[in-house]
Write a protein that holds these residues in place. Sequence first.
Motif, PDB file in Angstrom:
ATOM      1  N   MET A   1       0.948  -1.371   0.139  1.00  0.00           N
ATOM      2  CA  MET A   1       0.080   0.172  -0.062  1.00  0.00           C
ATOM      3  C   MET A   1       1.001   1.144   0.149  1.00  0.00           C
ATOM      4  O   MET A   1       1.696   1.334   0.774  1.00  0.00           O
ATOM      5  CB  MET A   1      -0.950  -0.121   1.255  1.00  0.00           C
ATOM      6  N   SER A   2       0.624   2.203  -0.910  1.00  0.00           N
ATOM      7  CA  SER A   2       1.334   3.330  -1.091  1.00  0.00           C
ATOM      8  C   SER A   2       0.917   4.245   0.502  1.00  0.00           C
ATOM      9  O   SER A   2       0.183   4.038   1.121  1.00  0.00           O
ATOM     10  CB  SER A   2       0.949   4.297  -2.203  1.00  0.00           C
ATOM     11  N   GLU A   3       1.871   5.251   0.683  1.00  0.00           N
ATOM     12  CA  GLU A   3       1.639   6.182   1.719  1.00  0.00           C
ATOM     13  C   GLU A   3       0.170   6.836   1.821  1.00  0.00           C
ATOM     14  O   GLU A   3      -0.266   7.049   0.769  1.00  0.00           O
ATOM     15  CB  GLU A   3       2.844   7.153   1.752  1.00  0.00           C
ATOM     16  N   VAL A   4      -0.412   6.700   3.132  1.00  0.00           N
ATOM     17  CA  VAL A   4      -1.745   7.079   3.092  1.00  0.00           C
ATOM     18  C   VAL A   4      -1.687   8.150   4.138  1.00  0.00           C
ATOM     19  O   VAL A   4      -1.370   7.976   5.166  1.00  0.00           O
ATOM     20  CB  VAL A   4      -2.670   6.015   3.545  1.00  0.00           C
ATOM     21  N   GLU A   5      -2.703   9.264   3.856  1.00  0.00           N
ATOM     22  CA  GLU A   5      -2.652  10.259   4.896  1.00  0.00           C
ATOM     23  C   GLU A   5      -4.138   9.866   5.883  1.00  0.00           C
ATOM     24  O   GLU A   5      -5.142   9.698   5.345  1.00  0.00           O
ATOM     25  CB  GLU A   5      -3.014  11.869   4.270  1.00  0.00           C
ATOM     26  N   ILE A   6      -3.987   9.838   7.049  1.00  0.00           N
ATOM     27  CA  ILE A   6      -4.930   9.522   7.995  1.00  0.00           C
ATOM     28  C   ILE A   6      -5.538  10.696   8.827  1.00  0.00           C
ATOM     29  O   ILE A   6      -4.615  11.464   9.232  1.00  0.00           O
ATOM     30  CB  ILE A   6      -4.582   8.412   8.917  1.00  0.00           C
ATOM     31  N   THR A   7      -6.763  10.848   8.893  1.00  0.00           N
ATOM     32  CA  THR A   7      -7.218  11.985   9.719  1.00  0.00           C
ATOM     33  C   THR A   7      -8.151  11.222  10.651  1.00  0.00           C
ATOM     34  O   THR A   7      -8.780  10.423  10.480  1.00  0.00           O
ATOM     35  CB  THR A   7      -8.220  12.763   8.790  1.00  0.00           C
ATOM     36  N   LEU A   8      -7.939  11.593  11.814  1.00  0.00           N
ATOM     37  CA  LEU A   8      -8.796  11.298  13.206  1.00  0.00           C
ATOM     38  C   LEU A   8      -9.540  12.496  13.719  1.00  0.00           C
ATOM     39  O   LEU A   8      -8.984  13.545  13.620  1.00  0.00           O
ATOM     40  CB  LEU A   8      -7.840  10.892  14.249  1.00  0.00           C
ATOM     41  N   ARG A   9     -10.791  12.330  13.966  1.00  0.00           N
ATOM     42  CA  ARG A   9     -11.595  13.169  14.429  1.00  0.00           C
ATOM     43  C   ARG A   9     -12.680  12.643  15.503  1.00  0.00           C
ATOM     44  O   ARG A   9     -13.133  11.576  15.028  1.00  0.00           O
ATOM     45  CB  ARG A   9     -12.049  14.278  13.431  1.00  0.00           C
ATOM     46  N   GLU A  10     -13.258  13.359  16.299  1.00  0.00           N
ATOM     47  CA  GLU A  10     -14.724  12.892  17.210  1.00  0.00           C
ATOM     48  C   GLU A  10     -15.760  12.771  15.982  1.00  0.00           C
ATOM     49  O   GLU A  10     -15.963  13.580  15.266  1.00  0.00           O
ATOM     50  CB  GLU A  10     -14.854  13.645  18.154  1.00  0.00           C
ATOM     51  N   ALA A  11     -16.185  11.764  16.123  1.00  0.00           N
ATOM     52  CA  ALA A  11     -17.585  11.491  15.414  1.00  0.00           C
ATOM     53  C   ALA A  11     -18.960  12.269  16.070  1.00  0.00           C
ATOM     54  O   ALA A  11     -18.977  12.596  17.127  1.00  0.00           O
ATOM     55  CB  ALA A  11     -17.850   9.938  15.408  1.00  0.00           C
ATOM     56  N   THR A  12     -19.858  12.859  15.037  1.00  0.00           N
ATOM     57  CA  THR A  12     -20.969  13.525  14.985  1.00  0.00           C
ATOM     58  C   THR A  12     -21.916  12.721  14.465  1.00  0.00           C
ATOM     59  O   THR A  12     -21.743  12.001  13.573  1.00  0.00           O
ATOM     60  CB  THR A  12     -20.830  14.923  14.733  1.00  0.00           C
ATOM     61  N   GLY A  13     -23.226  13.249  14.634  1.00  0.00           N
ATOM     62  CA  GLY A  13     -24.367  12.581  14.182  1.00  0.00           C
ATOM     63  C   GLY A  13     -24.183  12.421  12.514  1.00  0.00           C
ATOM     64  O   GLY A  13     -24.792  11.454  11.845  1.00  0.00           O
ATOM     65  N   ASN A  14     -23.475  13.439  12.072  1.00  0.00           N
ATOM     66  CA  ASN A  14     -23.194  13.334  10.660  1.00  0.00           C
ATOM     67  C   ASN A  14     -22.400  12.328   9.783  1.00  0.00           C
ATOM     68  O   ASN A  14     -22.466  11.948   8.821  1.00  0.00           O
ATOM     69  CB  ASN A  14     -22.718  14.742   9.855  1.00  0.00           C
ATOM     70  N   ASP A  15     -21.933  11.430  11.140  1.00  0.00           N
ATOM     71  CA  ASP A  15     -21.214  10.384  10.514  1.00  0.00           C
ATOM     72  C   ASP A  15     -21.791   9.033  10.493  1.00  0.00           C
ATOM     73  O   ASP A  15     -21.084   7.956  10.364  1.00  0.00           O
ATOM     74  CB  ASP A  15     -19.753  10.421  11.546  1.00  0.00           C
ATOM     75  N   ALA A  16     -22.850   9.089  10.948  1.00  0.00           N
ATOM     76  CA  ALA A  16     -23.869   7.871  11.357  1.00  0.00           C
ATOM     77  C   ALA A  16     -23.687   6.890   9.982  1.00  0.00           C
ATOM     78  O   ALA A  16     -23.282   5.462  10.085  1.00  0.00           O
ATOM     79  CB  ALA A  16     -25.006   8.062  11.428  1.00  0.00           C
ATOM     80  N   LYS A  17     -23.869   7.211   8.813  1.00  0.00           N
ATOM     81  CA  LYS A  17     -23.741   6.516   7.455  1.00  0.00           C
ATOM     82  C   LYS A  17     -22.360   5.971   7.423  1.00  0.00           C
ATOM     83  O   LYS A  17     -22.149   4.769   7.193  1.00  0.00           O
ATOM     84  CB  LYS A  17     -24.047   7.365   6.354  1.00  0.00           C
ATOM     85  N   GLU A  18     -21.289   6.546   7.677  1.00  0.00           N
ATOM     86  CA  GLU A  18     -20.118   6.291   7.510  1.00  0.00           C
ATOM     87  C   GLU A  18     -19.575   5.032   8.576  1.00  0.00           C
ATOM     88  O   GLU A  18     -18.966   4.152   8.345  1.00  0.00           O
ATOM     89  CB  GLU A  18     -18.767   7.086   7.484  1.00  0.00           C
ATOM     90  N   LEU A  19     -20.062   5.406   9.655  1.00  0.00           N
ATOM     91  CA  LEU A  19     -19.691   4.481  11.051  1.00  0.00           C
ATOM     92  C   LEU A  19     -20.558   3.176  10.684  1.00  0.00           C
ATOM     93  O   LEU A  19     -20.005   2.037  10.896  1.00  0.00           O
ATOM     94  CB  LEU A  19     -20.083   5.087  12.219  1.00  0.00           C
ATOM     95  N   LEU A  20     -21.809   3.345  10.234  1.00  0.00           N
ATOM     96  CA  LEU A  20     -22.684   2.052   9.796  1.00  0.00           C
ATOM     97  C   LEU A  20     -21.800   1.019   8.826  1.00  0.00           C
ATOM     98  O   LEU A  20     -21.573  -0.047   8.823  1.00  0.00           O
ATOM     99  CB  LEU A  20     -23.860   2.316   9.541  1.00  0.00           C
ATOM    100  N   ALA A  21     -21.482   1.802   7.624  1.00  0.00           N
ATOM    101  CA  ALA A  21     -20.745   1.248   6.612  1.00  0.00           C
ATOM    102  C   ALA A  21     -19.407   0.611   6.993  1.00  0.00           C
ATOM    103  O   ALA A  21     -19.102  -0.550   6.650  1.00  0.00           O
ATOM    104  CB  ALA A  21     -20.433   2.043   5.682  1.00  0.00           C
ATOM    105  N   ILE A  22     -18.381   1.222   7.761  1.00  0.00           N
ATOM    106  CA  ILE A  22     -17.162   0.748   8.045  1.00  0.00           C
ATOM    107  C   ILE A  22     -17.529  -0.462   9.257  1.00  0.00           C
ATOM    108  O   ILE A  22     -16.594  -1.390   9.216  1.00  0.00           O
ATOM    109  CB  ILE A  22     -16.141   1.585   8.777  1.00  0.00           C
ATOM    110  N   SER A  23     -18.645  -0.294  10.084  1.00  0.00           N
ATOM    111  CA  SER A  23     -18.631  -1.425  11.129  1.00  0.00           C
ATOM    112  C   SER A  23     -19.105  -2.704  10.320  1.00  0.00           C
ATOM    113  O   SER A  23     -18.742  -3.776  10.751  1.00  0.00           O
ATOM    114  CB  SER A  23     -19.846  -1.045  11.917  1.00  0.00           C
ATOM    115  N   GLN A  24     -19.900  -2.459   9.387  1.00  0.00           N
ATOM    116  CA  GLN A  24     -20.448  -3.648   8.523  1.00  0.00           C
ATOM    117  C   GLN A  24     -19.454  -4.272   7.819  1.00  0.00           C
ATOM    118  O   GLN A  24     -19.086  -5.531   7.806  1.00  0.00           O
ATOM    119  CB  GLN A  24     -21.577  -3.283   7.590  1.00  0.00           C
ATOM    120  N   GLN A  25     -18.389  -3.607   7.253  1.00  0.00           N
ATOM    121  CA  GLN A  25     -17.258  -4.056   6.344  1.00  0.00           C
ATOM    122  C   GLN A  25     -16.295  -4.944   7.489  1.00  0.00           C
ATOM    123  O   GLN A  25     -15.977  -5.941   7.024  1.00  0.00           O
ATOM    124  CB  GLN A  25     -16.331  -2.821   5.934  1.00  0.00           C
ATOM    125  N   VAL A  26     -15.898  -4.216   8.707  1.00  0.00           N
ATOM    126  CA  VAL A  26     -15.130  -4.885   9.536  1.00  0.00           C
ATOM    127  C   VAL A  26     -15.457  -6.049   9.930  1.00  0.00           C
ATOM    128  O   VAL A  26     -14.778  -6.997   9.955  1.00  0.00           O
ATOM    129  CB  VAL A  26     -14.793  -3.732  10.542  1.00  0.00           C
TER     130      VAL A  26
END
Length: 174
Positions: A1-26
């Motif tokens: 894998m090439s170098e990847v830039e990672i961003t960390l931040r606290e989740a808000t309600g706007n992140d619900a769709k992304e959190l559901l998707a990554i939880s299902q994937q993992v």
Amino acid sequence: MSEVEITLREATGNDAKELLAISQQVSQETDFLIMDERGMNLPEDLLATQLDTIYESDTNFLLLAFADDQAIGAASIRASDEARIAHIGEVGIFIAKDYWDLGLGTLMLEELLAIVNDESALGRLELTVQERNTRAIHLYEKFDFQTEAILARGAKSEDGEYLDVRLMSLLVGE
């Protein structure tokens, strides 16, 4: 894998769709988690409300990790509202398999511990981890989590095999 830039931040309600998707994937990529193959089995609007509540809390935290604006992992601390145990936070981390062994778990746990030490009244963190998940055990030991017990038959694999689980803790704010 090439170098990847990672961003960390606290989740808000706007992140619900992304959190559901990554939880299902993992949840489909590993059986080390309590979640089954469905991941977080919540309606998106309910999860959004919960995420906003967590964001406003001083004892509950949920960080999301992103690579190129795509969620690739999450790390959380969840505390009870019960007064006698409100000082205990339960730690959980999951990462998409493509991002294992890149130091993301270390990065997320460092950030969680910094938040706990700076912003919370938590005095104890604890977690359970399957004995066979040696990568995760190594991560937690690196941050001075101590094994308190081995829970025989603490989990069950998809094929019905009993699995031992390690209870680990870290005292904070001392």
